[in-house]
Scaffold this motif. Structure first.
Motif, PDB file in Angstrom:
ATOM      1  N   THR A 222      -1.470   8.815  16.354  1.00 56.19           N
ATOM      2  CA  THR A 222      -0.952   7.631  17.038  1.00 56.19           C
ATOM      3  C   THR A 222      -1.728   6.376  16.665  1.00 56.19           C
ATOM      4  O   THR A 222      -1.731   5.391  17.399  1.00 56.19           O
ATOM      5  N   GLY A 223      -2.394   6.411  15.507  1.00 57.44           N
ATOM      6  CA  GLY A 223      -3.163   5.248  15.097  1.00 57.44           C
ATOM      7  C   GLY A 223      -3.191   5.109  13.598  1.00 57.44           C
ATOM      8  O   GLY A 223      -2.353   5.638  12.891  1.00 57.44           O
ATOM      9  N   ASP A 224      -4.186   4.385  13.092  1.00 58.60           N
ATOM     10  CA  ASP A 224      -4.326   4.233  11.655  1.00 58.60           C
ATOM     11  C   ASP A 224      -5.802   4.090  11.325  1.00 58.60           C
ATOM     12  O   ASP A 224      -6.640   3.883  12.196  1.00 58.60           O
ATOM     13  N   ILE A 225      -6.091   4.253  10.035  1.00 60.54           N
ATOM     14  CA  ILE A 225      -7.476   4.094   9.560  1.00 60.54           C
ATOM     15  C   ILE A 225      -7.532   2.980   8.521  1.00 60.54           C
ATOM     16  O   ILE A 225      -8.360   3.003   7.610  1.00 60.54           O
ATOM     17  N   ILE A 226      -6.655   2.014   8.672  1.00 64.92           N
ATOM     18  CA  ILE A 226      -6.560   0.922   7.705  1.00 64.92           C
ATOM     19  C   ILE A 226      -7.782   0.004   7.811  1.00 64.92           C
ATOM     20  O   ILE A 226      -8.171  -0.414   8.909  1.00 64.92           O
ATOM     21  N   GLU A 227      -8.356  -0.312   6.661  1.00 61.62           N
ATOM     22  CA  GLU A 227      -9.401  -1.332   6.601  1.00 61.62           C
ATOM     23  C   GLU A 227      -9.048  -2.312   5.492  1.00 61.62           C
ATOM     24  O   GLU A 227      -8.648  -1.906   4.398  1.00 61.62           O
TER      25      GLU A 227
ATOM     26  N   ASN B 166      -7.564   7.353  -6.935  1.00 58.94           N
ATOM     27  CA  ASN B 166      -8.247   8.645  -6.909  1.00 58.94           C
ATOM     28  C   ASN B 166      -8.471   9.165  -5.492  1.00 58.94           C
ATOM     29  O   ASN B 166      -9.062  10.234  -5.308  1.00 58.94           O
ATOM     30  N   CYS B 167      -8.027   8.390  -4.522  1.00 57.27           N
ATOM     31  CA  CYS B 167      -8.169   8.794  -3.120  1.00 57.27           C
ATOM     32  C   CYS B 167      -6.787   8.998  -2.481  1.00 57.27           C
ATOM     33  O   CYS B 167      -6.433  10.096  -2.091  1.00 57.27           O
ATOM     34  N   ARG B 168      -6.036   7.913  -2.381  1.00 54.78           N
ATOM     35  CA  ARG B 168      -4.670   7.962  -1.830  1.00 54.78           C
ATOM     36  C   ARG B 168      -4.640   8.624  -0.448  1.00 54.78           C
ATOM     37  O   ARG B 168      -3.697   9.334  -0.089  1.00 54.78           O
ATOM     38  N   CYS B 169      -5.665   8.372   0.336  1.00 55.73           N
ATOM     39  CA  CYS B 169      -5.724   8.911   1.695  1.00 55.73           C
ATOM     40  C   CYS B 169      -4.632   8.278   2.551  1.00 55.73           C
ATOM     41  O   CYS B 169      -4.378   7.074   2.469  1.00 55.73           O
ATOM     42  N   ASN B 170      -3.980   9.088   3.388  1.00 54.82           N
ATOM     43  CA  ASN B 170      -2.942   8.589   4.294  1.00 54.82           C
ATOM     44  C   ASN B 170      -3.588   7.665   5.326  1.00 54.82           C
ATOM     45  O   ASN B 170      -4.479   8.079   6.068  1.00 54.82           O
ATOM     46  N   LEU B 171      -3.123   6.409   5.381  1.00 54.50           N
ATOM     47  CA  LEU B 171      -3.732   5.423   6.278  1.00 54.50           C
ATOM     48  C   LEU B 171      -3.192   5.500   7.697  1.00 54.50           C
ATOM     49  O   LEU B 171      -3.704   4.842   8.594  1.00 54.50           O
ATOM     50  N   PHE B 172      -2.122   6.284   7.889  1.00 56.85           N
ATOM     51  CA  PHE B 172      -1.532   6.426   9.220  1.00 56.85           C
ATOM     52  C   PHE B 172      -1.674   7.882   9.655  1.00 56.85           C
ATOM     53  O   PHE B 172      -1.167   8.790   9.004  1.00 56.85           O
ATOM     54  N   ALA B 173      -2.349   8.092  10.779  1.00 55.21           N
ATOM     55  CA  ALA B 173      -2.559   9.448  11.270  1.00 55.21           C
ATOM     56  C   ALA B 173      -2.404   9.478  12.783  1.00 55.21           C
ATOM     57  O   ALA B 173      -2.984   8.656  13.482  1.00 55.21           O
TER      58      ALA B 173
ATOM     59  N   SER C 246       0.809  -1.229   0.000  1.00 52.71           N
ATOM     60  CA  SER C 246       0.000   0.000   0.000  1.00 52.71           C
ATOM     61  C   SER C 246       0.835   1.268   0.000  1.00 52.71           C
ATOM     62  O   SER C 246       0.344   2.330  -0.398  1.00 52.71           O
ATOM     63  N   MET C 247       2.093   1.208   0.490  1.00 51.35           N
ATOM     64  CA  MET C 247       2.936   2.389   0.678  1.00 51.35           C
ATOM     65  C   MET C 247       2.339   3.348   1.712  1.00 51.35           C
ATOM     66  O   MET C 247       2.723   4.510   1.804  1.00 51.35           O
ATOM     67  N   GLY C 248       1.333   2.871   2.467  1.00 51.42           N
ATOM     68  CA  GLY C 248       0.748   3.695   3.517  1.00 51.42           C
ATOM     69  C   GLY C 248      -0.416   4.553   3.077  1.00 51.42           C
ATOM     70  O   GLY C 248      -0.893   5.393   3.842  1.00 51.42           O
ATOM     71  N   TYR C 249      -0.889   4.324   1.845  1.00 52.51           N
ATOM     72  CA  TYR C 249      -1.999   5.116   1.321  1.00 52.51           C
ATOM     73  C   TYR C 249      -3.121   4.200   0.843  1.00 52.51           C
ATOM     74  O   TYR C 249      -2.885   3.071   0.428  1.00 52.51           O
ATOM     75  N   CYS C 250      -4.356   4.717   0.903  1.00 55.92           N
ATOM     76  CA  CYS C 250      -5.494   3.991   0.361  1.00 55.92           C
ATOM     77  C   CYS C 250      -5.172   3.569  -1.067  1.00 55.92           C
ATOM     78  O   CYS C 250      -4.639   4.358  -1.857  1.00 55.92           O
TER      79      CYS C 250
ATOM     80  N   CYS D 275      -9.168   3.087   2.796  1.00 60.49           N
ATOM     81  CA  CYS D 275      -9.631   3.954   3.874  1.00 60.49           C
ATOM     82  C   CYS D 275     -11.100   3.613   4.148  1.00 60.49           C
ATOM     83  O   CYS D 275     -11.767   2.955   3.326  1.00 60.49           O
ATOM     84  N   PRO D 276     -11.658   4.012   5.284  1.00 55.69           N
ATOM     85  CA  PRO D 276     -13.058   3.663   5.607  1.00 55.69           C
ATOM     86  C   PRO D 276     -14.050   4.120   4.545  1.00 55.69           C
ATOM     87  O   PRO D 276     -15.001   3.395   4.233  1.00 55.69           O
ATOM     88  N   ASN D 277     -13.860   5.310   3.971  1.00 57.31           N
ATOM     89  CA  ASN D 277     -14.813   5.810   2.980  1.00 57.31           C
ATOM     90  C   ASN D 277     -14.831   4.939   1.727  1.00 57.31           C
ATOM     91  O   ASN D 277     -15.911   4.577   1.220  1.00 57.31           O
TER      92      ASN D 277
END
Length: 381
Positions: A35-40, A26-33, A18-22, A62-64
């Protein structure tokens, strides 16, 4: 065990991919923010139909984007599969860049090594398991990038046939470590066969290591000469426990310790400074350290010739000869009142021949063994 259990090996490959992105281009949201992450972890073909938890059937979103895929049918499975190929190409195109100089490679590598170091020291070494589990994927991602960067630019790394003297051997070991680190290590299996080689941080100037001095004084002298030509030389400090050179690198002054061998080997390689050893640097530094410890001032007559100093207003030349003979002495053409010290003391008084002493007397030059050198320095007021 839950049927939804995803193998640790699969999760680690997904993080690296993933390189840390969604994965949605067309999104490429940062999955690490923070002290946590939004990885799904999304299944491309529904798990309820396939029970497939393989790497090929999973993607990090990302969740969206996960919601849009699973519930809103905004993307087809074929589109999701194409995202994997797109990310793979992005990874290669960006991190398989061929550099022309080591400095360019260093500029790309150092931020990744620094981030890995920060995560490892603050979370793993301090036994903060919760945060380590959260941020270990960042190391996996950085390692994948590092592997591609290094593999494409191996020609810029110092190499030598003897592995113990080869930075390239350390790079290959590091890449093997990356492969093992990415493979799988569950909570019940934390020991690794291939540990991170500390030489890597040294090569790229992140953290120095303390080894023995590289033998050749001549290599260091040539480096100083080339640095001066490029206006990158600042100073040289010798006669101390950890001698060092100050030089300009990437538009800033850096301190390079001469016993930080992997780093110095790489710099010698970058500047093409490897030369045959005549005077051993360790022996020279020992002699200069003795002078300094006796609080006797000295200075280099020329920074590009570390074997000649001015001490007590007298020129002193250091040589390293098994037996200093009159032929060598005559080749040196020393001026009157010069003091010549033979650093090679393995054969005691025999390190200077009788004929050399006789010739030196006629030339009005003083020859000193190391024992005589100690006495000479002690007598200086």
């Amino acid at each position: 065990m839950s049927g939804r259990y995803i193998d640790e090996n699969v999760k680690r490959r997904l993080y690296a991919e993933s390189m840390g992105y969604c994965m949605n281009p067309n999104c490429r949201c940062n999955l690490f923010a923070g002290t946590g992450d939004i990885i799904e972890k999304a299944h491309i073909d529904p798990y309820c139909k396939t029970a497939d938890n393989s790497f090929e059937n999973l993607v990090l979103l990302c969740p969206n984007c996960h919601t849009n895929f699973d519930k809103n049918n905004a993307f087809t499975p074929q589109e999701i599969l194409s995202w994997k190929k797109t990310r793979q190409e992005e990874l290669k195109n960006f991190f398989e860049k061929k550099f022309t100089t080591f400095e360019e490679l260093e500029a790309a590598v150092v931020p990744l090594l620094m981030e890995n170091k920060t995560i490892y020291e603050n979370y793993y070494k301090k036994n903060n398991k919760k945060l380590w589990d959260k941020f270990e994927p960042v190391i996996l991602i950085n390692n994948r990038k590092l592997k591609l960067l290094l593999k494409t630019n191996l020609n810029l790394i110092q190499k030598q046939q003897e592995e113990w003297y080869s930075n390239l051997a350390s790079i290959h070991l590091f890449m093997a470590h990356i492969e093992e680190f990415e493979a799988t290590r569950g909570d019940d299996e934390k020991n690794r066969e291939i540990l991170f080689p500390v030489e890597i941080n040294s090569i790229f100037g992140v953290v120095p290591v303390e080894e023995s001095l590289i033998p050749s004084t001549e290599c260091l002298e040539l480096l100083i000469k080339k640095l001066k030509e490029q206006e990158k030389f600042v100073a040289i400090e010798m006669g101390v426990e950890h001698p060092c050179i100050l030089m300009v690198e990437n538009n800033k002054t850096v301190q390079v310790f001469l016993d930080d061998a992997p780093r110095l080997r790489q710099i010698y390689y970058n500047y093409k400074c490897f030369k045959k050893t005549n005077v051993r640097l360790e022996s020279l530094n020992f002699a200069l350290k003795y002078i300094r410890n006796k609080k006797v001032p000295f200075k280099f007559i020329n920074d590009e010739n570390l074997r000649e100093i001015s001490i007590n207003h007298i020129k002193m030349i250091f040589v390293y000869e098994y037996c200093l003979g009159q032929v060598k002495l005559m080749e040196m053409l020393p001026k009157e009142d010069t003091v010549i010290v033979n650093l090679h003391n393995w054969n005691g008084e025999s390190c200077i021949s009788r004929q050399a002493y006789e010739r030196a007397e006629k030339m009005n030059v003083k020859l000193l063994t190391m024992d005589a050198f100690y006495e000479y320095v002690q007598e200086i007021k």
